[in-house]
Each structure stands twice: as C-alpha cells, then as structure tokens.
Design an enzyme around this catalytic site. Structure first.
Site, PDB file in Angstrom:
ATOM      1  N   GLU A   1       0.738  -1.088  -0.104  1.00 44.01           N
ATOM      2  CA  GLU A   1       0.053   0.275  -0.150  1.00 44.01           C
ATOM      3  C   GLU A   1       0.859   1.268   0.127  1.00 44.01           C
ATOM      4  O   GLU A   1       0.514   2.397   0.620  1.00 44.01           O
ATOM      5  CB  GLU A   1      -0.981   0.162   1.206  1.00 44.01           C
ATOM      6  CG  GLU A   1      -1.888  -1.370   0.917  1.00 44.01           C
ATOM      7  CD  GLU A   1      -3.107  -1.238   1.828  1.00 44.01           C
ATOM      8  OE1 GLU A   1      -3.925   0.006   1.952  1.00 44.01           O
ATOM      9  OE2 GLU A   1      -4.029  -2.382   1.929  1.00 44.01           O
TER      10      GLU A   1
ATOM     11  N   THR B   1       5.338   2.112  -0.431  1.00 34.91           N
ATOM     12  CA  THR B   1       6.511   1.984   0.266  1.00 34.91           C
ATOM     13  C   THR B   1       6.660   3.183   1.269  1.00 34.91           C
ATOM     14  O   THR B   1       6.142   4.040   1.190  1.00 34.91           O
ATOM     15  CB  THR B   1       8.040   1.808  -0.624  1.00 34.91           C
ATOM     16  OG1 THR B   1       7.787   3.035  -1.232  1.00 34.91           O
ATOM     17  CG2 THR B   1       7.698   0.710  -1.316  1.00 34.91           C
TER      18      THR B   1
HETATM   19  N1  COS Z   1      -6.711  11.581  -3.476  1.00 40.03           N
HETATM   20  C1  COS Z   1      -7.187  12.238  -4.610  1.00 40.03           C
HETATM   21  N2  COS Z   1      -6.668  12.681  -5.973  1.00 40.03           N
HETATM   22  C2  COS Z   1      -5.230  12.347  -5.819  1.00 40.03           C
HETATM   23  C3  COS Z   1      -4.634  11.683  -4.606  1.00 40.03           C
HETATM   24  C4  COS Z   1      -5.274  11.564  -3.529  1.00 40.03           C
HETATM   25  N3  COS Z   1      -4.769  11.121  -2.441  1.00 40.03           N
HETATM   26  N4  COS Z   1      -3.298  11.539  -4.985  1.00 40.03           N
HETATM   27  C5  COS Z   1      -3.058  12.158  -6.372  1.00 40.03           C
HETATM   28  N5  COS Z   1      -4.321  12.448  -6.753  1.00 40.03           N
HETATM   29  C6  COS Z   1      -4.680  13.187  -8.127  1.00 40.03           C
HETATM   30  C7  COS Z   1      -3.772  14.393  -8.436  1.00 40.03           C
HETATM   31  O1  COS Z   1      -4.234  15.502  -7.889  1.00 40.03           O
HETATM   32  C8  COS Z   1      -3.616  14.238  -9.871  1.00 40.03           C
HETATM   33  O2  COS Z   1      -4.803  14.903 -10.473  1.00 40.03           O
HETATM   34  P1  COS Z   1      -4.766  16.120 -11.253  1.00 40.03           P
HETATM   35  O3  COS Z   1      -3.969  16.016 -12.546  1.00 40.03           O
HETATM   36  O4  COS Z   1      -6.075  16.387 -11.682  1.00 40.03           O
HETATM   37  O5  COS Z   1      -4.186  17.226 -10.287  1.00 40.03           O
HETATM   38  C9  COS Z   1      -3.578  12.815 -10.489  1.00 40.03           C
HETATM   39  O6  COS Z   1      -4.117  12.172  -9.296  1.00 40.03           O
HETATM   40  C10 COS Z   1      -2.285  12.244 -10.447  1.00 40.03           C
HETATM   41  O7  COS Z   1      -1.348  12.479  -9.206  1.00 40.03           O
HETATM   42  P2  COS Z   1       0.115  12.740  -9.443  1.00 40.03           P
HETATM   43  O8  COS Z   1       0.257  13.662 -10.370  1.00 40.03           O
HETATM   44  O9  COS Z   1       0.496  12.845  -8.061  1.00 40.03           O
HETATM   45  O10 COS Z   1       0.578  11.343  -9.794  1.00 40.03           O
HETATM   46  P3  COS Z   1       2.039  10.601  -9.928  1.00 40.03           P
HETATM   47  O11 COS Z   1       2.039   9.608 -11.135  1.00 40.03           O
HETATM   48  O12 COS Z   1       3.082  11.645  -9.810  1.00 40.03           O
HETATM   49  O13 COS Z   1       2.047   9.564  -8.701  1.00 40.03           O
HETATM   50  C11 COS Z   1       2.043   8.510  -6.514  1.00 40.03           C
HETATM   51  C12 COS Z   1       1.690   9.799  -7.392  1.00 40.03           C
HETATM   52  C13 COS Z   1       3.745   8.384  -6.462  1.00 40.03           C
HETATM   53  C14 COS Z   1       1.814   9.027  -5.206  1.00 40.03           C
HETATM   54  C15 COS Z   1       1.361   7.376  -6.743  1.00 40.03           C
HETATM   55  O14 COS Z   1       1.827   6.719  -8.008  1.00 40.03           O
HETATM   56  C16 COS Z   1       1.485   6.209  -5.615  1.00 40.03           C
HETATM   57  O15 COS Z   1       0.845   6.378  -4.779  1.00 40.03           O
HETATM   58  N6  COS Z   1       2.351   5.359  -5.847  1.00 40.03           N
HETATM   59  C17 COS Z   1       2.387   4.276  -4.985  1.00 40.03           C
HETATM   60  C18 COS Z   1       1.432   2.887  -5.490  1.00 40.03           C
HETATM   61  C19 COS Z   1       0.904   2.078  -4.027  1.00 40.03           C
HETATM   62  O16 COS Z   1       0.727   2.553  -3.227  1.00 40.03           O
HETATM   63  N7  COS Z   1       0.972   1.011  -4.664  1.00 40.03           N
HETATM   64  C20 COS Z   1       0.830   0.023  -3.585  1.00 40.03           C
HETATM   65  C21 COS Z   1      -0.045  -1.412  -4.442  1.00 40.03           C
HETATM   66  S1  COS Z   1      -1.511  -1.144  -3.939  1.00 40.03           S
HETATM   67  S2  COS Z   1      -1.725  -2.285  -2.564  1.00 40.03           S
END
Ligand code: COS
Length: 383
Positions: free
Chosen positions: A363, A365
């Site tokens: 969920e 790292t």
């Molecule tokens: N709630 C609502 N919207 C969100 C959000 C949240 N918590 N986080 C990001 N968003 C939205 C952003 O606002 C953006 O939308 P807009 O372009 O309209 O502003 C969109 O989603 C993309 O967000 P962002 O540009 O931050 O995306 P990135 O590709 O840069 O990635 C991370 C963000 C790295 C934080 C994300 O890829 C991530 O959480 N990765 C880890 C995944 C994970 O936890 N995997 C575990 C496996 S699942 S058990």
C-alpha cells in the site's frame, strides 16, 4: 457508526477475546499450513468482521474511521494473515465501490462483500508498474456496451480467494494518470486467470498471486462511477484509507510484540535476576512503548480528521510511514530481547519480525509516503 460508547467497548472486547482465545493459539498452525482454518473464517463472518467499514445501508457495520482503527489495533494483535483475509473487504478491495461507485454498483456488490460471501481484491500493481502506479499498462477498450480488458496484475492480495477485483486499466491513450479508469471484474468472467500462489517471506495464510486478464469482456456498467479517466484518483483515495488501516495494523502488531517481549523480560533470568531488571533491556522496552504511543496517537488523529471529512492524504502517509517503520523497530528490539530464542521458530518472535516487514512495503513503500508528504507540503505552502 456505533452510536454509544458501551457498544463500541463491547465490540472491541469481543474482538480482543476472539484474538486471544481463537487466533493466537492457531498462529503457528496457520504459519505451517499457509491456510486459515474454515471454522475461523466462519467465526469472522459471523462477527461481521468482513463488513466493518461497509455502510450500514449495504449490510455492513458502518464503522467510522476512528472506530475502524480501534478495531484494527485489536485484530492486529496476532498474525497479520488473519486480518488480511477480511481487510481487503473493508479496505482496498471494496472502497473503490464505496467511495466512487454508482448506486447500482453499491447495491449489487457491497452487501455480498459485507457478509464475506465474496472477497474483494484490489488490482493496481503490475510487473512493470509498482510505485509508479500511473505507468500501468493494462488496457480496457470499449466495445459497444462492454469493455475488453487485457493485462497482468501482480502481488494481488487475496486474489486466490477473491470473488471480485477492482481493476485499474487504461481506457485511453492519454499518458499517466489521466487515461486510467477503474472497473469491477468478477472472477468467473472468462479470461480471468490466476498465477500460482506467491511464496513469501512471511504472512503465511495470506495469499497473493498474479491475475491475468486475457480478453476479459465485462459490461460497461462495471466502470466504477460510470466515468472514464478518474480511476487513478479513485485508487489514490482508496489508498489514503488503506494506508490508515496498515498504520493501525502496525500499531496493534507492535503492541502484541511488546507484550511478548515484556513477558520474556520478566521470566528470563541471567546474572541472577530477570533480564527486565537490566537497564539496557529497559531502554529497549521503553523506546518501544514510546514509539507505539506516538504511532497510536498519530493514527487516531488522522482517523478523526478523516471522519470530519478532511483530506488526510498527508496524515495517512505520515501515519503509514511512521507506524510501519516503528513496528519494524519494535520487532527488531524484541528479537534482541529474546536473544537466541528470538531466532528460533518455536518462540514465534522471528515470525512476527518477518510478517511485519511487509507493512513498510505494501500500500505504498515508506519512500512513496515520503514523496506524498513532501509534495503535499510543498504544494500547500505555495504562496
Ligand atoms: N486523492 C485524490 N486524488 C489524488 C490523490 C489522492 N490521495 N493523489 C493524487 N491524486 C490526483 C492528483 O491530484 C492528480 O490529479 P490532477 O492531475 O487532476 O491534479 C492525479 O491524481 C495524479 O497524481 P500525481 O500527479 O501525484 O501522480 P504521480 O504519477 O506523480 O504519482 C504517487 C503519485 C507516486 C503518489 C502514486 O503513484 C502512488 O501512490 N504510488 C504508490 C502506489 C501504491 O501505493 N501501490 C501499492 C500497491 S496497491 S496495495
């Protein structure tokens, strides 16, 4: 929502007793067999554990986030594999539908998820897309009233048991997050294939595997929220909640590990006295207690803020990062306090040490939580 404190206390006491009397005695057996006994699964269903966070109108307990993390502390005082079985129903496996689903999707799926009749699972990660979730390659192409899904998902928790998957897939050529949509896919749909169960370092009894979608045709009505291009945001909102649940699990597990270390420190004698009387052992016990206290406060604060309807992306990431790292430190100190016994399978401490290692990875790292926190701070403080 539980409306009176007595009912909440009763629920927490009931879970606590179930953990101590039914689950703890089965920990070693589950680790050996990699399977949770059927009678325990049945008990979990009867206690309503599969539907703790599902709204009451759809057959769940409708716990608030605060109530849910309090319950989460209790259920985590045993092998994490037990909670893992019902956790996806309350967390990432159902929340896509709860948060963004259409009314018809909620009415059809949530009651079955709440009772544990079906297990919900969350399919985001792929072989080449982990932390960079927006780079996922699975496609969902519209074909009349259907979508056709192709791709492979990896490390999918509860996939072998799952009845439905929340699947993030690309519906357009738009790059990154914009082209991603979320779907509900039923396991029985032709073309949904499962890989062999992954062999893991720990958390035996909790299963993960690859899920392969080979020309899987699903009704367009299964597009979550009925809207393309917002699936990445759905996934992120789901993870904000899921991360709080993992933080709560980290706190509960650490509390259990510290209890075991305290008992051993009282019983084990060296140099003519209990090792707990030595200040170097006391320092480890004290550090662990303070660590747990801090994480517990953090998780509860974030949960209360979420219940107030506030955006807790930063708080959830802080809680997940701090609590999971904290749990790793507590487990490491416990192995040290147990000494040679800590390294032996029969004492169970090495099993916790391996089991809780996953908290810092899944969920999101620790490093992803750092990115989320720092980005939010930089954005919020912009003048
Ligand atoms: N709630 C609502 N919207 C969100 C959000 C949240 N918590 N986080 C990001 N968003 C939205 C952003 O606002 C953006 O939308 P807009 O372009 O309209 O502003 C969109 O989603 C993309 O967000 P962002 O540009 O931050 O995306 P990135 O590709 O840069 O990635 C991370 C963000 C790295 C934080 C994300 O890829 C991530 O959480 N990765 C880890 C995944 C994970 O936890 N995997 C575990 C496996 S699942 S058990």
């Amino acid at each position: 929502m539980i409306r009176d404190p007595e009912t909440l206390t009763l629920l927490l006491d009931t879970i606590g007793r179930f953990v101590r009397e039914k689950l703890v005695p089965q920990e070693a057996h589950v680790a050996e067999t990699d399977q949770i006994p059927d009678d325990i699964v049945q008990d979990m269903k009867e206690m309503g554990l599969f539907g703790m966070s599902i709204p009451e109108i759809y057959g769940g307990m409708g716990l608030t986030m605060e109530e849910e993390v309090l319950a989460g502390f209790e259920v985590a005082k045993t092998s994490p594999a037990f909670r893992s079985l019902f956790a996806t129903n309350n967390g990432i496996g159902a929340q896509g539908i709860v948060i963004d689903g259409t009314e018809a999707q909620k009415q059809y799926y949530l009651p079955k998820i709440a009772t544990g009749e079906i297990i919900g699972s969350f399919a985001l990660t792929e072989p080449d897309s982990g932390s960079d979730a927006a780079s996922l390659r699975t496609t969902a192409l519209k074909d009349g009233d259907f979508y056709v899904i192709n791709g492979t998902k990896r490390y999918i928790t509860n996939a072998p048991e799952a009845g439905i998957f929340t699947v993030m897939a690309r519906t357009s050529q738009a790059k990154g997050a914009e082209g991603i949509s979320a779907f509900v896919v039923e396991k029985g749909t032709p073309g949904v294939l499962l890989g062999p169960i992954d062999k893991k370092m720990g958390q035996k009894g909790a299963h993960t595997c690859d899920v392969i979608f080979d020309n899987v045709r699903i009704p367009a009505a299964n597009l979550i929220g009925g809207k393309e291009g917002v699936g990445f945001k759905t996934a992120m909102k789901v993870l904000d909640k899921g991360r709080l649940n993992i933080a709560a699990a980290s706190v509960g597990a650490a509390e259990r590990i510290l209890q075991d270390a305290l008992r051993y420190a009282r019983e084990r004698k060296q140099f003519g006295k209990a090792i707990g009387e030595f200040q170097l052992i006391q320092a480890m016990l004290a550090d662990s207690h303070a660590d747990i206290y801090a994480a517990r406060c953090m998780v509860l604060d974030a949960a209360r803020k979420r219940d107030e309807g506030r955006n807790v992306g930063t708080e959830a990431a802080c809680a997940k990062m701090f609590a999971s790292e904290m749990c790793g430190r507590v487990a490491d100190r416990a192995v040290q306090i147990f000494g040679g016994a800590g390294y032996l399978v029969e004492y169970g401490i090495e099993r916790f040490y391996r089991d809780v290692r996953l908290f810092r990875i899944y969920e999101g790292t620790t490093q992803i939580q750092q990115i989320v926190i720092a980005r939010n701070l930089l954005r919020e403080n912009r003048n």
